[in-house]
Design an enzyme around this catalytic site. Structure first.
Site, PDB file in Angstrom:
ATOM      1  N   ASP A   1       0.822  -1.206   0.000  1.00  0.00           N
ATOM      2  CA  ASP A   1       0.000   0.000   0.000  1.00  0.00           C
ATOM      3  C   ASP A   1       0.861   1.264   0.000  1.00  0.00           C
ATOM      4  OD1 ASP A   1      -2.388   1.409  -0.031  1.00  0.00           O
ATOM      5  OD2 ASP A   1      -3.226   0.360   1.694  1.00  0.00           O
TER       6      ASP A   1
ATOM      7  N   ASP B   1     -10.466   1.788  -3.473  1.00  0.00           N
ATOM      8  CA  ASP B   1     -11.018   1.552  -2.142  1.00  0.00           C
ATOM      9  C   ASP B   1     -12.539   1.531  -2.173  1.00  0.00           C
ATOM     10  OD1 ASP B   1      -8.657   1.254  -0.771  1.00  0.00           O
ATOM     11  OD2 ASP B   1      -8.541   3.327  -0.094  1.00  0.00           O
TER      12      ASP B   1
END
Length: 737
Positions: free
Chosen positions: A480, A550
């Site tokens: 990430d 997301d």
């Protein structure tokens, strides 16, 4: 031979069975572009395609010769300051302050195959017969500065890749202030420019505009490719559709600051350029030093936008992505984040994993919260080791072993480029973050960016990750990056080196990926950046899949995945079924529709399985079985967009096996229409002469031509949610034996 040099006309013709690209060495030693487009038969002289003549205010290259003016000539790699007043491809500042450079042709080399780019991701070949390359050497004799333009044409694709390398052989240093990877002048501007734009939770929405005089384009200056503007643009003729018409695609294999633009002059020539964004970039070259640009990938299609996309899909899936997982079917995973956040225990993790295994899932992924003193987003980043043994009494190694005993693989979340101030790493090395002297670093998500332009920082993070990945039986890494770069200043660089930091940062990211993928070749890496903020070709070279967004709301994901598909294959799109109400939109969508959207990607789940009803668990088990049966088709098939969700209430697409023996089509109703019309879904990509059965519809046999020209009747009663809002249907087609 796919590249021919004609000595009499001083032309280089780069071609295959589908495209042609013709360069001419001009009388002043510079390069001009004569043609780019659909393949034309070779001949010795195309020089008549070079237009010229007297124009007022124009600057010419020779005394008393009013044919060639750089301003009105289709230049191949244009400079500034010598009569071309359009956007330059490169700018170089010399020790005396001059930016006037004269790059002249010195020679070229044609060879089979394709070279690797040092320190950078790029497309590749597995044998030399797959491609031909020409490297053209230009030199500024005064500076003894070389510019090598490299062009590769693939045998089986309508693809031309380009990159640029500067080498300083002179006695004085120079500063590269602008180095674009590709520049091409087109003879007219009758195009619409398509870009992929957006923001967090709505990444890569397609936006089209008609070209106009002046400069138009997109780019990123935030240190990564960004959620706002993808490193891609396409030019399509006004009448071009998904399946018909001429389209030119331009994609940059790079994960840092980038720029894509089209400059249309007042004589309606269009100059297309892409490369590293010049703002914040300055690269000093001393004697003997070189600079390598990223790769630009140009695709020509005469079969519309789907034709362009399908070329990018296959090329990026098979000749950009690499390694063990490139061609293998990806495991169906369950991730704990939406179920527990960082507040988990080993007991809660094992409970979710056990249920996932019972439902047929193959990989459990432990997300944020397992390392350091990590209870929220204010602490722990940078400390990639377990310290909280109340959470994980046997550490990562013990948990991985317990998951493996269940018969599942185990994966782990990292954010290696970031650090919290409340961490052992920051307390030991506060100078390891990017921050200008005397300035307070700007926080974002309570974290700061490590200075990956420094090899010692990259080496330290590698050491921590290598130890964790070696100690546990780990088969998957989610990588990430949850903030953009500000205060881009390196404490270990001189004042003249600060213009290198943005690019060196990305080179550091690539170097860490390279070390880890070589040390752990069978680990599946998935890149992520607050979702899709670094979804770019550069990442696919190291990690064959990316967390698409997301935003996991099914209706939003249909839009996001539709836009992403203009460049990127389904095998690269991480797509999960998540909880409702959705965390990003608050929307409640049927479980079936959530799966029907997510299965057209790398499939998984991200919710608390232990809270599902028995009926829901049974439905999930069926979804998992269905995806397992068809994931090879989804990953390796040919994808077509059918209905555009940005133009109405519906969306649709289909993926067809290469032999056209089977297909998986999907229809999505974004919102219900009262007393609406009857619906038909016209398919694409099938063999017109073959006979197909549509599973679950009826016992009829359909020809491919019927399914493509007439379509499937979309029956309201066959859609989930009774054909209301957020309803959907997936159709499996198989050739009749």
């Amino acid at each position: 031979m796919a590249i021919i040099y004609s000595d009499t006309s001083k032309e280089i013709h780069i071609f295959n069975d589908q495209i042609s690209y013709i360069i001419q060495i001009l009388d002043n030693g510079e390069l001009g572009n004569l043609y780019y487009g659909k393949k034309v038969d070779h001949k010795e002289d195309f020089s008549y395609l070079l237009e010229g003549g007297l124009r007022s205010l124009a600057v010419y290259t020779k005394e008393d010769d009013y044919f060639m003016s750089p301003q009105y000539t289709k230049m191949e790699y244009p400079c500034a300051g010598r009569g071309d007043f359009r956007e330059p491809a490169y700018e170089i500042c010399q020790e005396n302050g001059s930016r006037i450079v004269c790059m002249e042709y010195q020679g070229h080399e044609i060879y089979k195959g394709k070279k690797q780019l040092e320190g950078l991701p790029a497309t590749y070949v597995e044998n030399a017969e797959e491609a031909d390359t020409v490297e053209i050497l230009l030199t500024d004799k005064l500076l003894q500065l070389d510019c090598i333009l490299s062009y590769t044409v693939f045998r089986d694709y309508p693809v031309l890749t380009r990159n640029v390398r500067f080498v300083n052989r002179g006695s004085q240093k120079v500063a590269l202030e602008r180095v674009l990877s590709a520049s091409i002048d087109l003879p007219d501007a009758e195009y619409e420019m398509l870009s992929l734009t957006g923001a967090w939770a709505r990444e890569r929405y397609p936006k089209a505009r008609k070209l106009a005089h002046g400069v138009q384009g997109t780019g990123s200056r935030c240190g990564c490719s960004s959620a706002e503007f993808n490193p891609f643009l396409a030019l399509k003729r006004p009448g071009a559709s998904e399946n018909l018409g001429e389209v030119l695609g331009f994609s940059l294999v790079y994960s840092g600051n980038h720029m894509e633009q089209v400059c249309v002059d007042t004589c309606d020539m269009a100059r297309v350029q892409l490369g590293i964004h010049p703002e914040g970039f300055e690269w000093e070259l001393n004697t003997g030093e070189a600079f390598q640009s990223p790769e630009a990938v140009m695709v020509y299609s005469c079969q519309g936008l789907n034709g362009m996309s399908q070329t990018y899909h296959k090329l990026y899936r098979t000749r950009l992505a690499r390694g063990y997982w490139r061609d293998r079917e990806r495991p169906i995973l369950i991730n704990n984040w939406e179920a527990t956040g960082a507040a988990f225990t080993e007991e809660s993790i094992l409970r979710i994993a056990k249920t996932g295994k019972e439902l047929g899932m193959e990989l459990f992924v432990l997300d944020d919260g397992w390392f350091g003193k990590r209870e929220d987003d204010r602490s722990g980043l940078g400390d990639w080791y377990v310290t909280n043994y109340e959470k994980l009494p046997d550490g990562i190694e013990g948990l991985a072993g317990k998951i493996k005993k269940m018969g599942m693989r185990f994966g782990l979340w990292f954010e290696p480029e970031m650090v919290n101030k409340d961490s052992d790493l920051y307390r030991s090395h506060p100078d390891w973050i990017l921050c200008a002297p005397g300035r307070i670093p700007s926080p974002s998500r309570n974290q700061y960016v490590l200075d990956f332009s420094r090899p010692e920082v990259v080496a330290y993070i590698y050491g921590l990750m290598e130890k964790i990945l070696s100690s546990g039986d780990i088969s998957y890494v989610k990588w990430d990056m949850n903030r953009y770069i500000t205060e881009c200043y390196s404490a270990k660089k001189t004042e003249r080196e600060q213009g290198k930091v943005f690019h060196q940062y990305i080179l550091g990211v690539y170097a860490l990926y390279e070390r880890l993928t070589k040390a752990f070749p069978e680990i599946l890496f998935e890149s992520c950046s607050s979702g899709g903020a670094r979804f770019d070709p550069g990442m696919l070279y190291y990690a064959p899949q990316t967390w698409t967004s997301d935003d996991t709301d099914a209706m939003e994901r249909v839009r996001i995945q539709y836009g992403t598909s203009y460049v990127y294959p389904l095998s690269s799109m991480g797509a999960h079924v998540s909880e409702v109400p959705n965390q990003q939109t608050g929307r409640v969508t049927p479980l079936k529709t959530r799966a029907n959207a997510a299965m057209f990607g790398v499939f998984g789940y991200e919710l608390d399985l232990s809270q599902m009803t028995e009926l829901e668990k049974a439905e999930i088990k069926g979804q998992v079985q269905f995806v397992k049966a068809h994931r090879h088709l989804i990953q390796h098939g040919v994808f077509y967009r059918l209905l555009n969700p940005f133009e109405g209430r519906e969306a649709g697409w289909i993926v067809v096996s290469e032999d056209q023996s089977e297909a998986l089509a999907a229809y999505y109703q974004m919102s219900a229409e009262p007393n609406g019309p009857w619906k038909r879904l016209k398919l694409a990509g099938l063999c017109p002469e073959k006979k197909y059965i549509v599973d679950g519809e009826d016992a009829r046999v359909y020809s491919g031509s019927e399914l493509m020209n007439v379509g499937i009747i979309v029956k309201k009663e066959s859609l989930c949610a009774n054909g209301g809002d957020y309803s959907s249907k997936v159709y499996y087609l198989r050739e009749k034996a």
